[in-house]
Design a protein around this motif. Structure first.
Motif, PDB file in Angstrom:
ATOM      1  N   ALA A 124      -3.069   8.143  24.375  1.00 35.25           N
ATOM      2  CA  ALA A 124      -1.690   8.297  23.915  1.00 35.25           C
ATOM      3  C   ALA A 124      -0.806   7.179  24.457  1.00 35.25           C
ATOM      4  CB  ALA A 124      -1.139   9.658  24.330  1.00 35.25           C
ATOM      5  N   ALA A 125      -0.949   6.869  25.738  1.00 33.62           N
ATOM      6  CA  ALA A 125      -0.104   5.841  26.354  1.00 33.62           C
ATOM      7  C   ALA A 125      -0.407   4.450  25.815  1.00 33.62           C
ATOM      8  CB  ALA A 125      -0.279   5.859  27.872  1.00 33.62           C
ATOM      9  N   MET A 126      -1.646   4.201  25.460  1.00 31.44           N
ATOM     10  CA  MET A 126      -2.059   2.871  25.014  1.00 31.44           C
ATOM     11  C   MET A 126      -2.015   2.718  23.491  1.00 31.44           C
ATOM     12  SD  MET A 126      -2.625   1.510  27.953  1.00 31.44           S
ATOM     13  CE  MET A 126      -3.283  -0.062  27.426  1.00 31.44           C
ATOM     14  N   SER A 127      -1.674   3.778  22.770  1.00 32.46           N
ATOM     15  CA  SER A 127      -1.801   3.785  21.310  1.00 32.46           C
ATOM     16  C   SER A 127      -0.889   2.782  20.600  1.00 32.46           C
ATOM     17  CB  SER A 127      -1.541   5.185  20.763  1.00 32.46           C
ATOM     18  OG  SER A 127      -0.193   5.552  20.982  1.00 32.46           O
ATOM     19  N   ASN A 128       0.182   2.355  21.230  1.00 32.94           N
ATOM     20  CA  ASN A 128       1.083   1.409  20.572  1.00 32.94           C
ATOM     21  C   ASN A 128       0.825  -0.041  20.947  1.00 32.94           C
ATOM     22  OD1 ASN A 128       2.517   3.289  19.022  1.00 32.94           O
ATOM     23  ND2 ASN A 128       3.692   3.900  20.810  1.00 32.94           N
ATOM     24  N   ASN A 129      -0.278  -0.292  21.622  1.00 32.11           N
ATOM     25  CA  ASN A 129      -0.685  -1.663  21.932  1.00 32.11           C
ATOM     26  C   ASN A 129      -1.890  -1.988  21.054  1.00 32.11           C
ATOM     27  OD1 ASN A 129       0.856  -0.866  24.454  1.00 32.11           O
ATOM     28  ND2 ASN A 129       0.433  -3.017  24.860  1.00 32.11           N
ATOM     29  N   VAL A 130      -1.739  -2.987  20.220  1.00 31.98           N
ATOM     30  CA  VAL A 130      -2.761  -3.329  19.241  1.00 31.98           C
ATOM     31  C   VAL A 130      -3.747  -4.342  19.820  1.00 31.98           C
ATOM     32  CG1 VAL A 130      -3.160  -4.351  16.957  1.00 31.98           C
ATOM     33  CG2 VAL A 130      -1.168  -2.885  17.347  1.00 31.98           C
ATOM     34  N   CYS A 131      -5.023  -4.078  19.609  1.00 25.58           N
ATOM     35  CA  CYS A 131      -6.080  -5.035  19.948  1.00 25.58           C
ATOM     36  C   CYS A 131      -6.782  -5.394  18.643  1.00 25.58           C
ATOM     37  CB  CYS A 131      -7.078  -4.427  20.942  1.00 25.58           C
ATOM     38  SG  CYS A 131      -8.473  -5.527  21.302  1.00 25.58           S
ATOM     39  N   ARG A 132      -6.573  -6.605  18.196  1.00 27.13           N
ATOM     40  CA  ARG A 132      -7.150  -7.022  16.918  1.00 27.13           C
ATOM     41  C   ARG A 132      -8.678  -7.066  16.950  1.00 27.13           C
ATOM     42  NH1 ARG A 132      -2.477  -9.828  17.902  1.00 27.13           N
ATOM     43  NH2 ARG A 132      -0.886  -9.659  16.285  1.00 27.13           N
ATOM     44  N   CYS A 133      -9.246  -7.197  18.145  1.00 26.05           N
ATOM     45  CA  CYS A 133     -10.702  -7.254  18.276  1.00 26.05           C
ATOM     46  C   CYS A 133     -11.326  -5.866  18.383  1.00 26.05           C
ATOM     47  CB  CYS A 133     -11.091  -8.077  19.494  1.00 26.05           C
ATOM     48  SG  CYS A 133     -10.500  -9.776  19.421  1.00 26.05           S
ATOM     49  N   GLY A 134     -10.512  -4.844  18.563  1.00 22.17           N
ATOM     50  CA  GLY A 134     -11.033  -3.482  18.620  1.00 22.17           C
ATOM     51  C   GLY A 134     -11.681  -3.108  19.937  1.00 22.17           C
ATOM     52  N   CYS A 135     -11.163  -3.605  21.034  1.00 19.14           N
ATOM     53  CA  CYS A 135     -11.739  -3.330  22.364  1.00 19.14           C
ATOM     54  C   CYS A 135     -11.235  -2.016  22.956  1.00 19.14           C
ATOM     55  CB  CYS A 135     -11.412  -4.482  23.321  1.00 19.14           C
ATOM     56  SG  CYS A 135     -12.138  -6.043  22.810  1.00 19.14           S
ATOM     57  N   TYR A 136     -10.854  -1.074  22.124  1.00 15.24           N
ATOM     58  CA  TYR A 136     -10.190   0.134  22.597  1.00 15.24           C
ATOM     59  C   TYR A 136     -11.025   0.955  23.576  1.00 15.24           C
ATOM     60  CZ  TYR A 136      -6.826  -1.053  19.013  1.00 15.24           C
ATOM     61  OH  TYR A 136      -5.895  -1.715  18.257  1.00 15.24           O
ATOM     62  N   GLN A 137     -12.302   1.112  23.325  1.00 15.99           N
ATOM     63  CA  GLN A 137     -13.123   1.914  24.241  1.00 15.99           C
ATOM     64  C   GLN A 137     -13.209   1.239  25.614  1.00 15.99           C
ATOM     65  OE1 GLN A 137     -14.264   5.111  23.764  1.00 15.99           O
ATOM     66  NE2 GLN A 137     -14.475   4.887  25.974  1.00 15.99           N
ATOM     67  N   ARG A 138     -13.355  -0.080  25.630  1.00 19.42           N
ATOM     68  CA  ARG A 138     -13.384  -0.782  26.920  1.00 19.42           C
ATOM     69  C   ARG A 138     -12.043  -0.702  27.625  1.00 19.42           C
ATOM     70  NH1 ARG A 138     -16.815  -5.545  24.438  1.00 19.42           N
ATOM     71  NH2 ARG A 138     -14.736  -6.283  23.946  1.00 19.42           N
ATOM     72  N   ILE A 139     -10.953  -0.696  26.868  1.00 21.53           N
ATOM     73  CA  ILE A 139      -9.621  -0.555  27.452  1.00 21.53           C
ATOM     74  C   ILE A 139      -9.499   0.814  28.121  1.00 21.53           C
ATOM     75  CG2 ILE A 139      -7.168  -0.289  26.876  1.00 21.53           C
ATOM     76  CD1 ILE A 139      -7.677  -2.552  24.733  1.00 21.53           C
ATOM     77  N   VAL A 140      -9.885   1.866  27.425  1.00 22.84           N
ATOM     78  CA  VAL A 140      -9.846   3.217  28.002  1.00 22.84           C
ATOM     79  C   VAL A 140     -10.728   3.283  29.239  1.00 22.84           C
ATOM     80  CG1 VAL A 140     -10.435   5.653  27.617  1.00 22.84           C
ATOM     81  CG2 VAL A 140      -9.244   4.354  25.833  1.00 22.84           C
ATOM     82  N   ASP A 141     -11.928   2.716  29.153  1.00 26.04           N
ATOM     83  CA  ASP A 141     -12.839   2.726  30.303  1.00 26.04           C
ATOM     84  C   ASP A 141     -12.228   2.002  31.512  1.00 26.04           C
ATOM     85  OD1 ASP A 141     -14.688   4.075  28.716  1.00 26.04           O
ATOM     86  OD2 ASP A 141     -15.938   2.287  28.347  1.00 26.04           O
ATOM     87  N   ALA A 142     -11.542   0.897  31.255  1.00 25.03           N
ATOM     88  CA  ALA A 142     -10.938   0.135  32.351  1.00 25.03           C
ATOM     89  C   ALA A 142      -9.768   0.889  32.978  1.00 25.03           C
ATOM     90  CB  ALA A 142     -10.492  -1.244  31.869  1.00 25.03           C
TER      91      ALA A 142
END
Length: 150
Positions: A124-142
């Motif tokens: 929820a907190a990170m949902s408004n930050n766009v990653c064009r490469c789609g690294c979302y799972q790694r972002i959550v993990d970090a």
């Protein structure tokens, strides 16, 4: 003249009061870690902390941040070793890396407010930050790693 505290040091800007904070940071202060993305506050590449809260620098004018404490990616840790930056490196989060400073600044603001967020709270907190490469799972993990050490 606009005075702010930028990464712990007082700065004065004599430019027009309606100049976007992003341009003052990048062009006048020479701190290019904060990125220009969309220019309308939707992507999060320009995220900085204003008095401890994550804000979009492209949407703030100098006169709106008079006297505020502004922290950019360069101000998190002089050696780049903030726990969130370390987690990003440990998990090799970035692909192209363009959005990552905004992602990191958003994650730090989240952890400052909620030191042990659930995965749903991270999303929820990170949902408004766009990653064009789609690294979302790694972002959550970090973010999880920075919050728990696991």
């Amino acid at each position: 003249m606009t005075k702010i505290i930028l990464n712990g040091s007082e700065r004065e800007f004599n430019e027009a009061p309606d100049m976007p904070l992003l341009w003052a940071i990048r062009d006048l202060a020479g701190l290019n870690g904060t990125k220009y993305g969309c220019g309308v506050g939707l992507c999060g590449a320009c995220t900085v902390h204003v008095n401890g809260k994550a804000e979009r620098a492209c949407q703030l004018r100098l006169d709106e941040v008079e006297g505020a404490e502004i922290t950019t990616i360069e101000g998190l840790d002089p050696d780049g070793n903030h726990r969130v930056q370390a987690a990003w490196r440990d998990l090799n989060v970035p692909q192209c890396g363009f959005c990552q400073t905004g992602q990191i600044m958003q994650a730090v603001a989240l952890l400052d407010e909620n030191p042990k967020p659930s995965d749903d709270e991270i999303l929820a907190a990170m949902s408004n930050n766009v990653c064009r490469c789609g690294c979302y799972q790694r972002i959550v993990d970090a973010v999880r790693l920075a919050s728990t050490g696991i």
